[in-house]
Design a protein around this motif. Structure first.
Motif, PDB file in Angstrom:
ATOM      1  N   GLU A   1     -94.110 -13.882  68.794  1.00  0.00           N
ATOM      2  CA  GLU A   1     -93.242 -12.932  68.105  1.00  0.00           C
ATOM      3  C   GLU A   1     -92.304 -12.196  69.056  1.00  0.00           C
ATOM      4  N   ALA A   2     -92.551 -12.342  70.359  1.00  0.00           N
ATOM      5  CA  ALA A   2     -91.758 -11.609  71.350  1.00  0.00           C
ATOM      6  C   ALA A   2     -90.335 -12.142  71.395  1.00  0.00           C
ATOM      7  N   PRO A   3     -89.343 -11.264  71.594  1.00  0.00           N
ATOM      8  CA  PRO A   3     -87.955 -11.723  71.740  1.00  0.00           C
ATOM      9  C   PRO A   3     -87.835 -12.662  72.935  1.00  0.00           C
ATOM     10  N   GLN A   4     -87.233 -13.808  72.713  1.00  0.00           N
ATOM     11  CA  GLN A   4     -87.087 -14.799  73.770  1.00  0.00           C
ATOM     12  C   GLN A   4     -85.625 -14.871  74.226  1.00  0.00           C
ATOM     13  N   PRO A   5     -85.401 -14.814  75.543  1.00  0.00           N
ATOM     14  CA  PRO A   5     -84.022 -14.934  76.032  1.00  0.00           C
ATOM     15  C   PRO A   5     -83.459 -16.321  75.736  1.00  0.00           C
ATOM     16  N   ASP A   6     -82.273 -16.353  75.132  1.00  0.00           N
ATOM     17  CA  ASP A   6     -81.670 -17.643  74.807  1.00  0.00           C
ATOM     18  C   ASP A   6     -80.236 -17.750  75.312  1.00  0.00           C
ATOM     19  N   GLY A   7     -79.872 -16.778  76.153  1.00  0.00           N
ATOM     20  CA  GLY A   7     -78.528 -16.800  76.717  1.00  0.00           C
ATOM     21  C   GLY A   7     -77.495 -16.110  75.861  1.00  0.00           C
ATOM     22  N   SER A   8     -77.872 -15.779  74.609  1.00  0.00           N
ATOM     23  CA  SER A   8     -76.909 -15.129  73.706  1.00  0.00           C
ATOM     24  C   SER A   8     -77.237 -13.667  73.475  1.00  0.00           C
ATOM     25  N   ASP A   9     -78.224 -13.159  74.203  1.00  0.00           N
ATOM     26  CA  ASP A   9     -78.644 -11.779  73.999  1.00  0.00           C
ATOM     27  C   ASP A   9     -77.531 -10.806  74.345  1.00  0.00           C
ATOM     28  N   GLU A  10     -77.432  -9.783  73.542  1.00  0.00           N
ATOM     29  CA  GLU A  10     -76.450  -8.728  73.780  1.00  0.00           C
ATOM     30  C   GLU A  10     -76.855  -7.916  74.998  1.00  0.00           C
ATOM     31  N   LYS A  11     -75.885  -7.589  75.829  1.00  0.00           N
ATOM     32  CA  LYS A  11     -76.176  -6.818  77.031  1.00  0.00           C
ATOM     33  C   LYS A  11     -76.588  -5.388  76.670  1.00  0.00           C
ATOM     34  N   ILE A  12     -77.408  -4.821  77.552  1.00  0.00           N
ATOM     35  CA  ILE A  12     -77.818  -3.424  77.353  1.00  0.00           C
ATOM     36  C   ILE A  12     -76.606  -2.520  77.483  1.00  0.00           C
ATOM     37  N   GLY A  13     -76.433  -1.631  76.522  1.00  0.00           N
ATOM     38  CA  GLY A  13     -75.312  -0.701  76.560  1.00  0.00           C
ATOM     39  C   GLY A  13     -75.562   0.479  75.653  1.00  0.00           C
ATOM     40  N   LEU A  14     -74.556   1.316  75.492  1.00  0.00           N
ATOM     41  CA  LEU A  14     -74.677   2.508  74.662  1.00  0.00           C
ATOM     42  C   LEU A  14     -73.546   2.564  73.660  1.00  0.00           C
ATOM     43  N   GLU A  15     -73.880   2.872  72.421  1.00  0.00           N
ATOM     44  CA  GLU A  15     -72.891   3.226  71.410  1.00  0.00           C
ATOM     45  C   GLU A  15     -72.982   4.727  71.154  1.00  0.00           C
ATOM     46  N   GLY A  16     -71.883   5.305  70.745  1.00  0.00           N
ATOM     47  CA  GLY A  16     -71.879   6.738  70.449  1.00  0.00           C
ATOM     48  C   GLY A  16     -71.958   7.593  71.695  1.00  0.00           C
ATOM     49  N   LYS A  17     -71.275   7.151  72.769  1.00  0.00           N
ATOM     50  CA  LYS A  17     -71.359   7.872  74.041  1.00  0.00           C
ATOM     51  C   LYS A  17     -70.841   9.303  73.941  1.00  0.00           C
ATOM     52  N   VAL A  18     -69.965   9.558  72.958  1.00  0.00           N
ATOM     53  CA  VAL A  18     -69.441  10.907  72.796  1.00  0.00           C
ATOM     54  C   VAL A  18     -70.573  11.904  72.549  1.00  0.00           C
ATOM     55  N   ASN A  19     -71.679  11.415  71.988  1.00  0.00           N
ATOM     56  CA  ASN A  19     -72.806  12.295  71.710  1.00  0.00           C
ATOM     57  C   ASN A  19     -73.484  12.800  72.975  1.00  0.00           C
ATOM     58  N   LEU A  20     -73.334  12.073  74.078  1.00  0.00           N
ATOM     59  CA  LEU A  20     -73.883  12.560  75.344  1.00  0.00           C
ATOM     60  C   LEU A  20     -73.142  13.821  75.783  1.00  0.00           C
TER      61      LEU A  20
END
Length: 494
Positions: free
Chosen positions: A261-280
């Motif tokens: 059930e674990a997420p498996q890397p397949d090369g299409s994974d979205e990179k780690i990032g932030l949305e809503g940075k204005v909230n910081l």
């Protein structure tokens, strides 16, 4: 109908419903008090005063009642509780307010109601609403896999930042990312429990921004960085041990997971990032608004039936509401939806804590009466022949902070120890450390010990995690926290 319109419509309906209920309550209260209005105190007369020495322990029955309701109803009647917790909270609030009004008069009852409402409950809810809205607008994107290393790193990060953006801010910022990272896992409860231990409580030990008790100490004259230097070693010891224990437990439970059930890397994974940075940036604004109310003293206040509402606090609350509004306006509704954002957790906290703040009034008054009150035997334990007993200061402040609001509990024992900040930071520094550590650390002992605890639990349950009951959570704290606090006692206070 689009999601944005649906959310807006639902929010409007909730607001209208809450407004109608509030109006109804005000009308009923006005009808109840109307026969007495002709006997109101003359303008300029002294404020009514609640003498805690006159109260017996019978007056804390409504408070015990609401605690037991929170503990028992979700177990024995979960569906009834889910739909009626606001009514149950109101019942216990009225169970205190109505007899109190009858016996002590409408003037004192109205004063206490306004005092707890205007100076404590409303600012409390506004701050939580602001942090909840702003932090809920920050979304960590990408494929974050909940492994022991990742989970421990998130807990460690939250522990570090909690002292600088508040336990509530850090908890609301990180609770959704850690839940989302572990959605594939069967064993998740332990992660949320340790999150409450570390991020929602112990992490807020190092500055007045971290936890309300320390902010009260700052307002009373304790230096801003006094907790940083004196609380650092106790906080470091407790945090390292808890993180190590968590890593061991999570590593063991990881072996029991279905790895398919674990997420498996397949090369299409979205990179780690932030949305809503204005909230910081808006989070920085929240911190600034809170600090402003502590350092800006214009000397302007407004009297609402003897309750002094200061301009700095009113300004803070208006700023916080404006920041929450900006966050809602500037953050994509689609991003909030992807973040699992909903208003239910803050609504639940608002309704339950309305009853808690009201029913806690006599308990705090009795404590403030000190050796003249019904809890005199407890208060006497913190001093022996004029010498402070730091072990008892730590445990009594902590145990009471687990069930009462930890901010006024801190203040009670701060004043019991003399109330002189310079002296407490000097010859009695270990006493102040005991009071501070008790209030901050042991807020983790129960769901109601600190504001973010209940919100974290509510968000986790909303995301499908079967969190422990009130007493079930206390079993976790007794197993993992109480032995640690005994170690803190031996190392720092004996």
């Amino acid at each position: 109908m689009s999601y944005e319109k649906a959310v807006g419509k639902a929010a409007g309906q909730k607001a209208a419903g809450l407004g109608a209920k509030l109006a109804g309550w005000c009308f009923l209260l006005a009808c109840f008090l109307a026969p007495e209005l002709a006997n109101a105190a003359e303008p300029g007369s002294g404020a009514p005063h609640l003498d805690g020495a006159e109260l017996t322990l019978v007056w804390i029955i409504p408070f015990v009642g609401i605690l037991l309701s929170i503990a028992i109803f979700p177990l024995v009647a979960p569906n009834f509780w889910h739909h009626n917790f606001g009514k149950i909270s109101a019942f216990w609030g009225l169970a205190f307010l109505l007899p109190f009004t009858f016996l002590y008069g409408w003037q004192l009852a109205l004063f206490e109601l306004l005092h707890v409402g205007l100076l404590e409950y409303i600012p409390f809810i506004i701050l939580l609403l602001s942090l909840f809205t702003v932090a809920g607008g920050v979304r960590v994107t990408g494929s974050l896999r909940g492994s022991p290393v990742v989970n421990t790193a998130i807990l460690a990060l939250g522990t570090v930042i909690a002292s600088w953006m508040g336990t509530t801010g850090a908890a609301m910022l990180l609770i959704r990312p850690i839940i989302r990272a572990n959605e594939w896992r069967k064993h998740r409860v332990h992660t949320i429990v340790f999150f409450i231990f570390l991020v929602a409580n112990i992490g807020g030990s190092l500055t007045p921004l971290g936890d309300p008790p320390l902010f009260l100490g700052f307002l009373k004259g304790v230096s801003f960085f006094w907790p940083t230097t004196h609380m650092f070693l106790p906080m470091l010891m407790v945090s390292i041990i808890l993180l190590a224990v968590y890593f061991a437990i999570d590593s063991y439970l990881m072996k029991k997971e279905d790895m398919s059930e674990a997420p498996q890397p397949d090369g299409s994974d979205e990179k780690i990032g932030l949305e809503g940075k204005v909230n910081l940036l808006l989070l920085v604004g929240v911190i600034g608004a809170v600090l402003l109310s502590g350092v800006w003293k214009p000397g302007v206040s407004f009297d609402v039936y003897h309750v002094e509402v200061t301009l700095q606090n009113l300004t803070r609350d208006v700023l916080l509401l404006a920041i929450a509004g900006l966050s809602w306006k500037l953050t994509s509704v689609k991003s909030r939806k992807a973040n699992g954002f909903s208003w239910f957790p803050i609504v639940e906290v608002a309704k339950l804590f309305a009853g808690i703040f009201l029913t806690i009034v006599p308990a705090i008054a009795i404590l403030k009466a000190g050796t003249d009150g019904a809890m005199a035997n407890l208060v006497n334990l913190v001093s022996h022949e004029g010498e402070p007993q730091n072990v008892m200061y730590f445990w009594l402040t902590g145990i009471l902070s687990s069930f009462l609001d930890n901010a006024p509990t801190y203040l009670v024992f701060f004043n019991t120890a003399g109330g002189d900040a310079e002296y407490l930071m000097g010859p009695l520094a270990n006493t102040l450390l005991a009071i501070s550590a008790g209030a901050v650390f042991m807020g983790a002992n129960t769901y109601i010990g600190n504001a973010p605890n209940f919100m974290v639990r509510s968000i986790a349950e909303e995301r499908g995690i079967a969190m422990p009951s009130f007493f079930g959570y206390m079993a976790w704290s007794c197993i993992f926290l109480v032995p640690l606090f005994a170690l803190v006692t031996l190392v720092f206070f004996v």
